[in-house]
Design a protein around this motif. Structure first.
Motif, PDB file in Angstrom:
ATOM      1  N   ALA A   1       1.283   7.531   8.776  1.00 23.66           N
ATOM      2  CA  ALA A   1       0.574   7.193   7.536  1.00 23.66           C
ATOM      3  C   ALA A   1      -0.917   6.947   7.737  1.00 23.66           C
ATOM      4  O   ALA A   1      -1.689   7.140   6.798  1.00 23.66           O
ATOM      5  CB  ALA A   1       1.210   5.946   6.909  1.00 23.66           C
ATOM      6  N   ASP A   2      -1.328   6.560   8.906  1.00 22.23           N
ATOM      7  CA  ASP A   2      -2.731   6.188   9.134  1.00 22.23           C
ATOM      8  C   ASP A   2      -3.681   7.336   8.772  1.00 22.23           C
ATOM      9  O   ASP A   2      -3.578   8.434   9.323  1.00 22.23           O
ATOM     10  CB  ASP A   2      -2.934   5.771  10.588  1.00 22.23           C
ATOM     11  CG  ASP A   2      -4.265   5.095  10.800  1.00 22.23           C
ATOM     12  OD1 ASP A   2      -4.760   4.440   9.878  1.00 22.23           O
ATOM     13  OD2 ASP A   2      -4.816   5.245  11.913  1.00 22.23           O
ATOM     14  N   GLY A   3      -4.557   7.079   7.844  1.00 21.00           N
ATOM     15  CA  GLY A   3      -5.546   8.068   7.439  1.00 21.00           C
ATOM     16  C   GLY A   3      -5.049   9.069   6.413  1.00 21.00           C
ATOM     17  O   GLY A   3      -5.793   9.937   5.990  1.00 21.00           O
ATOM     18  N   ASN A   4      -3.808   8.952   6.011  1.00 21.29           N
ATOM     19  CA  ASN A   4      -3.242   9.875   5.016  1.00 21.29           C
ATOM     20  C   ASN A   4      -2.960   9.136   3.719  1.00 21.29           C
ATOM     21  O   ASN A   4      -2.732   7.925   3.707  1.00 21.29           O
ATOM     22  CB  ASN A   4      -1.939  10.491   5.543  1.00 21.29           C
ATOM     23  CG  ASN A   4      -2.178  11.362   6.746  1.00 21.29           C
ATOM     24  OD1 ASN A   4      -2.909  12.332   6.672  1.00 21.29           O
ATOM     25  ND2 ASN A   4      -1.586  10.991   7.875  1.00 21.29           N
ATOM     26  N   SER A   5      -2.951   9.873   2.638  1.00 22.26           N
ATOM     27  CA  SER A   5      -2.604   9.240   1.357  1.00 22.26           C
ATOM     28  C   SER A   5      -1.179   9.579   0.935  1.00 22.26           C
ATOM     29  O   SER A   5      -0.616   8.908   0.087  1.00 22.26           O
ATOM     30  CB  SER A   5      -3.587   9.682   0.263  1.00 22.26           C
ATOM     31  OG  SER A   5      -3.629  11.084   0.170  1.00 22.26           O
ATOM     32  N   VAL A   6      -0.583  10.612   1.532  1.00 22.44           N
ATOM     33  CA  VAL A   6       0.799  10.987   1.257  1.00 22.44           C
ATOM     34  C   VAL A   6       1.462  11.380   2.578  1.00 22.44           C
ATOM     35  O   VAL A   6       0.869  12.077   3.383  1.00 22.44           O
ATOM     36  CB  VAL A   6       0.878  12.183   0.279  1.00 22.44           C
ATOM     37  CG1 VAL A   6       2.304  12.627   0.085  1.00 22.44           C
ATOM     38  CG2 VAL A   6       0.228  11.860  -1.045  1.00 22.44           C
TER      39      VAL A   6
ATOM     40  N   PRO B   1       0.798  -1.227   0.000  1.00 21.94           N
ATOM     41  CA  PRO B   1       0.000   0.000   0.000  1.00 21.94           C
ATOM     42  C   PRO B   1       0.835   1.284   0.000  1.00 21.94           C
ATOM     43  O   PRO B   1       0.325   2.341  -0.348  1.00 21.94           O
ATOM     44  CB  PRO B   1      -0.827  -0.105   1.277  1.00 21.94           C
ATOM     45  CG  PRO B   1      -0.117  -1.068   2.145  1.00 21.94           C
ATOM     46  CD  PRO B   1       0.645  -1.980   1.248  1.00 21.94           C
ATOM     47  N   TRP B   2       2.100   1.204   0.375  1.00 25.77           N
ATOM     48  CA  TRP B   2       2.944   2.394   0.443  1.00 25.77           C
ATOM     49  C   TRP B   2       4.165   2.242  -0.441  1.00 25.77           C
ATOM     50  O   TRP B   2       4.722   1.148  -0.590  1.00 25.77           O
ATOM     51  CB  TRP B   2       3.383   2.655   1.887  1.00 25.77           C
ATOM     52  CG  TRP B   2       2.253   3.142   2.719  1.00 25.77           C
ATOM     53  CD1 TRP B   2       1.468   2.399   3.547  1.00 25.77           C
ATOM     54  CD2 TRP B   2       1.737   4.466   2.762  1.00 25.77           C
ATOM     55  NE1 TRP B   2       0.505   3.191   4.116  1.00 25.77           N
ATOM     56  CE2 TRP B   2       0.646   4.472   3.649  1.00 25.77           C
ATOM     57  CE3 TRP B   2       2.099   5.660   2.156  1.00 25.77           C
ATOM     58  CZ2 TRP B   2      -0.089   5.617   3.941  1.00 25.77           C
ATOM     59  CZ3 TRP B   2       1.376   6.802   2.440  1.00 25.77           C
ATOM     60  CH2 TRP B   2       0.282   6.763   3.326  1.00 25.77           C
TER      61      TRP B   2
END
Length: 89
Positions: A82-87, A59-60
């Motif tokens: 990273a939790d809840g973020n896309s970048v 996923p990353w």
């Protein structure tokens, strides 16, 4: 969380620096996949990263130039935010 590090390179690059980049990924405090590919057609790092993305199943993604390196906690620090973020950068 899983992460893949992408490193495009090409013949003629400083192999010692590439080796340092590869070691820096191997020495991360979290496990990471590391894809290193040689740009034999000299298309450049942008197109090469797009080709490398085709082989990513995590996923990353983190991009690492072949003449740079990561500090040992780099990926761990990024993934912690990273939790809840896309970048994350």
């Amino acid at each position: 969380m899983e992460v893949t590090v992408l490193t495009p390179t090409y013949d003629g690059r400083d192999q010692a620096k590439l080796g340092r980049a590869v070691r820096s990924v191997a020495e991360q405090t979290v496990a990471a996949n590391h894809l290193v590919r040689w740009d034999v057609s000299r298309d450049g790092p942008g197109p090469m990263c797009n080709r490398l993305l085709e082989d990513v199943d995590t996923p990353w993604v983190c991009r690492l130039d072949d003449d740079d390196w990561l500090h040992p906690h780099h990926l761990e620090t990024l993934l912690a935010h990273a939790d809840g973020n896309s970048v994350v950068y």
